[in-house]
Design an enzyme around this catalytic site. Sequence first.
Site, short mmCIF file in Angstrom:
data_model
loop_
_atom_site.label_atom_id
_atom_site.label_comp_id
_atom_site.label_asym_id
_atom_site.label_seq_id
_atom_site.Cartn_x
_atom_site.Cartn_y
_atom_site.Cartn_z
N GLU A 24 -0.25 -5.53 -3.25
CA GLU A 24 -1.36 -5.02 -4.18
C GLU A 24 -1.37 -5.96 -5.61
OE1 GLU A 24 -3.33 -1.09 -6.08
OE2 GLU A 24 -1.12 -1.02 -5.71
N LYS A 46 -10.16 -0.18 -2.99
CA LYS A 46 -9.29 0.93 -3.10
C LYS A 46 -10.03 2.46 -3.35
CE LYS A 46 -4.92 2.24 -5.37
NZ LYS A 46 -3.67 1.70 -6.51
N CYS A 51 -2.04 1.17 -1.76
CA CYS A 51 -1.15 1.98 -2.45
C CYS A 51 -1.37 3.44 -2.60
CB CYS A 51 -1.13 1.18 -3.87
SG CYS A 51 0.22 1.56 -4.85
#
Length: 532
Positions: free
Chosen positions: A271, A347, A381
């Site tokens: 990321e 995300k 993440c």
Amino acid sequence: MMIEPQVFETSGIEVLIRPVSEADIPQMIDLHRRCFPSMMESDEAWREDQLLSHLEVFPEGQVVAEVGGCAVAVASSLIVDLGQNPLRHHTYYGVTDDGYFYNHDPQGDTLYGADVYVDPNFQGKGLGRILYQVRRDLCRRMNLRRILGGGRLWRYSEYVDKLTPEEYVARVKEGGIADPVLGFQLREGFVVRGIMKNYIRDPKSCNHASLIEWLNPDYQVDPDVERNVRVACVQYQMRRIADFDEFAAQVRYFAETAGEDYGAEFVVFPEFFSVQLLSAMKPMQSREGIRKLSDYTEQFEALMSSLAQEQGLYLIAGSHPVAQDDGSLHNVSMIFRPDGSHVSQPKLHITPSEKTWWGISGGDSLVVVQTPKAKIGILICYDVEFPEAARYLADQGVEILFVPYCTDNRQGYLRVNTCAAARAIENQIYVATAGVVGNLPDVPAMDIHYGRAAVFTPSDFEFARDGIQAEADPNIETLLVTDLNISDLYRSRASGSVTPMNDRRYDLFEFVSRVHSEYQSPGVQEATSSES
């Protein structure tokens, strides 16, 4: 599998595409001699006994284009099995068994383009594109993995004293040399996998050829065959760089090492690894910097697309900030296919620091990508710390979940690491993670990093005892490479010590989703080629 005669129109010409018959052979020999006069000195024209052999061993692969009752173009192919390394270098005479196709293997997985030739009076009118469309249709119908061919380096004899074959190909790719064969292949989506020296006796190419590949996007693996997948997780070190070219060189090193040296089929970057680009700019406030970084999106996409094509793999390009039409900013992971195209996974869950420092907003879609080897998904993440996101993807059939992450300290790393392991166990899938390491002075919110790439498995007899397939040493720049057996997932789900995917209590719990779902097939674009 024989093709039905089909009529096409191109450049105002009506073209009949049909299978080759024995009656066509005299015309084919004459046509081949006229198409390749420079090769006649070395007696490379097709002979009658060879063409008869083609019809005997693989009639489905022999196609003729007819205009006004005359054969004006021909495509010849056979099926081969090139073993564990299908991209190994070979010779034309070896792969075609001295032109007789006796080594045609109906059980092989590769359609080999042995020849395409078009009447000089009809060149440039789209006949080659039609023949290769027919060839690709055959590849799909027979569920073959790829098309391979040896492409002539048409003008290399003009540059042999100045350039190596590799340099010549690089110049053609850059547009510095106009090669009518290789240039056509590149425009149509074929990818050069290497240079094969002494491939064929051809004065124009100085006996060299490019090894070109087209991957069948619809290829389906036999469910009874073990499915092994090689993945590579990049543990990427942040360091100060001077410009985009320096960033590209570091990224290219890892992509080439994963693809060329280790044969990885999937490679995942961490990321926000593109934030390294901010170290090449004057210091600025975090929100200004992240907006400035989003201006690199087009260059970033072009770099990753070219690397995926060159290496013939699926490249999960960590994540990068992408400006949206409404002015918001998303943290986006892009999945690049071997043809260079890509899909985007935003995300969903944004950390407090991302909101505060960068003003990033969360997306609302989850992408599932079907590839020839496995069905994959991505959680970026913080997303992996929410079990419902992974459960949703697993319910959609995802077998490998990629988790690019960026954490500044051990606590953050352990949150991602522990949750990734949990997602693998509860959903009986593989989870592959990759994080950044190193420091970026003068880049707000990206100063220090803690990372340790890992691949997690279900915890059962088919897998490693601790549920960790592979794990890198922490906080060093490295590449973690490992093989995953997809079939083991299904054996575990069917008869494991525990079977969590089968033992869910639907009578007690209901899973409701309002996520915007996007299912993507491999999606390799149509491509054509022209070989020897």
